[in-house]
Write an enzyme that holds these catalytic residues in place. Structure first.
Site, PDB file in Angstrom:
ATOM      1  N   ARG A  78     -11.466 -15.584 -45.575  1.00  0.00           N
ATOM      2  CA  ARG A  78     -12.380 -16.574 -44.998  1.00  0.00           C
ATOM      3  C   ARG A  78     -13.415 -16.983 -46.043  1.00  0.00           C
ATOM      4  O   ARG A  78     -14.029 -16.135 -46.688  1.00  0.00           O
ATOM      5  CB  ARG A  78     -13.082 -15.986 -43.769  1.00  0.00           C
ATOM      6  CG  ARG A  78     -14.006 -16.943 -43.043  1.00  0.00           C
ATOM      7  CD  ARG A  78     -14.628 -16.247 -41.841  1.00  0.00           C
ATOM      8  NE  ARG A  78     -13.613 -15.871 -40.864  1.00  0.00           N
ATOM      9  CZ  ARG A  78     -13.747 -14.853 -40.008  1.00  0.00           C
ATOM     10  NH1 ARG A  78     -14.831 -14.107 -40.041  1.00  0.00           N
ATOM     11  NH2 ARG A  78     -12.799 -14.590 -39.139  1.00  0.00           N
ATOM     12  N   ARG A 147     -23.343 -14.084 -41.515  1.00  0.00           N
ATOM     13  CA  ARG A 147     -22.085 -14.785 -41.754  1.00  0.00           C
ATOM     14  C   ARG A 147     -22.348 -16.216 -42.223  1.00  0.00           C
ATOM     15  O   ARG A 147     -23.489 -16.601 -42.506  1.00  0.00           O
ATOM     16  CB  ARG A 147     -21.249 -14.786 -40.467  1.00  0.00           C
ATOM     17  CG  ARG A 147     -20.929 -13.393 -39.907  1.00  0.00           C
ATOM     18  CD  ARG A 147     -19.843 -12.692 -40.680  1.00  0.00           C
ATOM     19  NE  ARG A 147     -19.451 -11.419 -40.078  1.00  0.00           N
ATOM     20  CZ  ARG A 147     -18.460 -11.263 -39.183  1.00  0.00           C
ATOM     21  NH1 ARG A 147     -17.796 -12.313 -38.733  1.00  0.00           N
ATOM     22  NH2 ARG A 147     -18.149 -10.066 -38.728  1.00  0.00           N
ATOM     23  N   LYS A 211     -22.435  -7.851 -37.024  1.00  0.00           N
ATOM     24  CA  LYS A 211     -22.486  -9.184 -37.628  1.00  0.00           C
ATOM     25  C   LYS A 211     -23.688  -9.971 -37.109  1.00  0.00           C
ATOM     26  O   LYS A 211     -24.238  -9.681 -36.048  1.00  0.00           O
ATOM     27  CB  LYS A 211     -21.194  -9.942 -37.327  1.00  0.00           C
ATOM     28  CG  LYS A 211     -20.881 -10.101 -35.848  1.00  0.00           C
ATOM     29  CD  LYS A 211     -19.489 -10.678 -35.673  1.00  0.00           C
ATOM     30  CE  LYS A 211     -19.079 -10.694 -34.206  1.00  0.00           C
ATOM     31  NZ  LYS A 211     -17.693 -11.163 -34.017  1.00  0.00           N
ATOM     32  N   LYS A 213     -25.145 -14.144 -36.920  1.00  0.00           N
ATOM     33  CA  LYS A 213     -24.734 -15.538 -37.065  1.00  0.00           C
ATOM     34  C   LYS A 213     -25.927 -16.471 -36.875  1.00  0.00           C
ATOM     35  O   LYS A 213     -26.743 -16.261 -35.977  1.00  0.00           O
ATOM     36  CB  LYS A 213     -23.632 -15.871 -36.053  1.00  0.00           C
ATOM     37  CG  LYS A 213     -22.357 -15.054 -36.262  1.00  0.00           C
ATOM     38  CD  LYS A 213     -21.286 -15.405 -35.236  1.00  0.00           C
ATOM     39  CE  LYS A 213     -19.999 -14.635 -35.504  1.00  0.00           C
ATOM     40  NZ  LYS A 213     -18.928 -14.968 -34.532  1.00  0.00           N
ATOM     41  N   CYS A 431      -8.813 -20.124 -30.350  1.00  0.00           N
ATOM     42  CA  CYS A 431      -8.834 -19.155 -31.442  1.00  0.00           C
ATOM     43  C   CYS A 431      -7.407 -18.939 -31.952  1.00  0.00           C
ATOM     44  O   CYS A 431      -6.435 -19.386 -31.357  1.00  0.00           O
ATOM     45  CB  CYS A 431      -9.450 -17.840 -30.975  1.00  0.00           C
ATOM     46  SG  CYS A 431      -8.359 -16.839 -29.937  1.00  0.00           S
ATOM     47  N   CYS A 437      -3.820 -12.049 -34.946  1.00  0.00           N
ATOM     48  CA  CYS A 437      -5.035 -11.322 -34.575  1.00  0.00           C
ATOM     49  C   CYS A 437      -4.665 -10.016 -33.871  1.00  0.00           C
ATOM     50  O   CYS A 437      -3.973 -10.036 -32.843  1.00  0.00           O
ATOM     51  CB  CYS A 437      -5.923 -12.169 -33.675  1.00  0.00           C
ATOM     52  SG  CYS A 437      -7.415 -11.272 -33.153  1.00  0.00           S
ATOM     53  N   CYS A 476      -8.480 -13.023 -26.301  1.00  0.00           N
ATOM     54  CA  CYS A 476      -9.155 -11.800 -25.880  1.00  0.00           C
ATOM     55  C   CYS A 476     -10.599 -12.144 -25.548  1.00  0.00           C
ATOM     56  O   CYS A 476     -11.044 -13.275 -25.786  1.00  0.00           O
ATOM     57  CB  CYS A 476      -9.067 -10.726 -26.977  1.00  0.00           C
ATOM     58  SG  CYS A 476     -10.304 -10.914 -28.288  1.00  0.00           S
ATOM     59  N   CYS A 480     -14.374 -15.523 -30.001  1.00  0.00           N
ATOM     60  CA  CYS A 480     -14.366 -16.258 -31.267  1.00  0.00           C
ATOM     61  C   CYS A 480     -14.300 -17.776 -31.077  1.00  0.00           C
ATOM     62  O   CYS A 480     -14.809 -18.512 -31.912  1.00  0.00           O
ATOM     63  CB  CYS A 480     -13.199 -15.797 -32.132  1.00  0.00           C
ATOM     64  SG  CYS A 480     -13.338 -14.073 -32.658  1.00  0.00           S
TER      65      CYS A 480
END
Length: 566
Positions: A78, A147, A211, A213, A431, A437, A476, A480
């Protein structure tokens, strides 16, 4: 300090980060191991800080196990690119690398950047090294750090676009880890002996609990879903100038089935800061999370839980204590939508900008649809840039009128000229999910386009084909694709079955709520048909679908994340 830490109380990842020698781990040894296509368990965590996720092709896992082969390991890379802007040369580099080392496609993400999928371990170093030749990197695109910083995408929509994207870059640079491990491992820079020269003045040797953001928007546009961010900034314009930003704290959409103590949360506006205070505020909010986030339970470690546990008053006071000054009261603002506005628009600089719909964010070629080739050819003649939006779409940006004509001709030549889209498809996100994934329970990117086509049939029946409705699907509950802010959210429960969530707001400031769980396709369409028929007959003037389902009682409005239930 580490001698006083009771490591048994903490998440295993905490000790792993501490002992990684500032994100080195044993990555060099893992990369050199010829016996397996994987890296070591510990390095799978440390590699995330380098922008890398280890994956397998789950479509092949069963057959490979039957053949007594290890899973087909590969890696997702990424890119870190604040604000999502790339030069044509950088696009061409990524296009080349996708063919040379990855699976031949480019994935545009909901954080305004690229992902390469299917990179084998033996090709990781070459891929990153060749990216670096075009001034691209993957530093901190993943991991327990800040991120990729998002900002408003379309230059034609605001004369302040350049200012916002510059701010996103400054925030990203300020919060970038200082470890030299990335350059040593991937770019063969001189090793720091024992790592002793490395310091992390912001992060420390254990980095963040989870994380982090950040997103920046300018009203009335909310195209990076500012309320989904750990930290958001909403630009305030007075007398044709950005004078400051409202500060939004505590957004985050990940959760876990069967664990009600985990939940999505829409951010809270806690105040206002001046334009020259933004980086200071960003750092201090991050530091409060660093020092107060839960390091025992990673499922409770995001800033949203820290904020709820401390409470708004205490959290804000702690931020202001570190700042040495108080945030002002929030300024009025209005956000109208969180999607993209498609088609050509002329900017204030007389340049042209095309917002192009990319289904599922996947730039690819097949027998009938040659989008990847078309964009590659556009990059060769462009006198502008490319910008990835927070909705997985692409802006061919800043081109002159003569180049605009050439762009249209190339899109037509390769069979990918913009076409009329339903209001539902325009506002869709999926996603990656299966097959790569490891967290996915069900399909998303590969399935949502088909499901939308079937929902479109129902919408057209009731003359609602042009009605803009936000729909998002994930494999899931990790969030995301930001499904919990959608008017229609579908979250994979098991292969072929989804939970259906309704009632998010069209402008992205309200969570949706569970309507029905564990539905197959037939049941999803039956439930939506009933509601769409009611919507067509009984909506008020200009009422959005998400507002309608709440008014009619299909779901109850959720304003507090703690009230959300799967």
């Amino acid at each position: 300090m580490s001698e006083t830490i009771n490591w048994k109380e903490l998440s295993e990842v905490e000790r792993l980060k501490h002992e990684s020698n500032y994100l080195r781990g044993t990555l060099v040894e893992s990369l050199a191991n010829p016996i397996t296509g994987a890296i070591s368990d510990g390095d799978t965590q440390i590699s995330k800080f380098h922008g890398i996720y280890q994956q397998t092709d789950r479509d092949l896992d069963k057959e490979r196990k039957h053949q007594k082969l290890e899973p087909l390991y590969s890696f997702l890379l990424r890119i870190r690119m604040p604000g999502g802007r790339f030069t044509p040369d950088q696009w061409l580099r990524m296009d080349d690398l996708s063919d040379k080392y990855a699976n031949g496609t480019l994935k545009l993400t909901t954080r305004q950047t690229f992902q390469l999928h299917g990179v084998l371990k033996k090709n990781l170093k070459n891929t990153i090294s060749e990216m670096n030749q075009s001034l691209l990197d993957t530093i901190s695109a993943c991991g327990d750090v800040n991120r990729n910083v998002m900002s408003h995408a379309n230059p034609a929509e605001s004369p302040f676009h350049a200012e916002l994207i510059d701010l996103a870059r400054k925030i990203s640079l300020h919060l970038l880890p200082r470890s030299t491990a990335y350059h040593e491992i991937w770019l063969d820079k001189k090793l720091v002996a024992g790592g002793q020269q490395d310091q992390e003045p912001i992060y420390g040797d254990r980095y963040l609990p989870r994380k982090f953001k950040i997103g920046v928007v300018i009203p009335p546009y909310n195209d990076c879903d500012v309320f989904s961010q750990d930290l958001g900034f909403i630009a305030i314009v007075e007398k044709n100038k950005i004078v400051g930003y409202n500060v939004v704290v505590g957004g985050g959409l990940g959760s876990t089935f069967g664990m009600p103590e985990t939940y999505p949360r829409a951010g809270t506006v806690i105040g206002y800061c001046l334009a020259d205070q933004v980086i200071d505020v960003a750092e201090k909010v991050l530091l409060v999370q660093r020092d107060n986030g839960d390091r025992k339970n990673r499922k409770q470690a995001r800033l949203k839980y820290t904020f709820d546990r401390m409470g708004e008053e205490l959290f804000k006071a702690e931020v202001e204590k570190r700042l040495g000054y108080s945030l002002e009261d929030a300024k009025p603002f209005v956000l109208t939508h969180n999607g993209d506005d498609y088609g050509w628009k002329k900017g204030t600089d007389d340049k042209w900008h095309l917002t192009y719909f990319v289904e599922g964010g996947r730039v690819r070629d097949d027998e009938k649809f040659q989008l990847k080739t078309a964009v590659k050819e556009i990059a060769k003649i462009s006198d502008g840039d490319f910008i990835i939006t927070g909705n997985q779409n692409l802006i061919i940006s800043g081109v002159s009128a003569p180049v605009k004509k050439k762009v249209d001709a190339l899109l037509k030549k390769y069979g990918v000229a913009p076409t009329e889209l339903s209001g539902l498809r325009k506002n869709s996100i999926a996603c990656v999910a299966l097959p790569t994934c490891p967290l996915a329970f069900a399909e998303a990117e590969r399935y949502l386009p088909t499901l939308i086509s079937k929902i479109e049939t129902i919408l057209n029946e009731f003359k609602l084909g042009e009605e803009e409705i936000v729909i998002r699907m994930t494999g899931c509950p990790n969030g995301c694709g930001r499904p919990y802010l959608a008017e229609i959210g579908l979250i994979g429960k098991s292969p072929g079955y989804y939970n259906l969530y309704l009632g998010g707001s069209f402008n992205g400031d309200r969570l949706n709520a569970l309507y029905k769980e564990t539905l197959n396709e037939e049941e999803i369409l039956q439930e939506l048909r009933t509601i769409i028929e009611d919507f067509a007959a009984n909506r008020t003037e200009k009422e959005h679908f998400g507002d309608f389902v709440i008014r009619k009682g299909y779901v109850q409005e959720i304003r507090e994340g703690k009230d959300f239930r799967h």
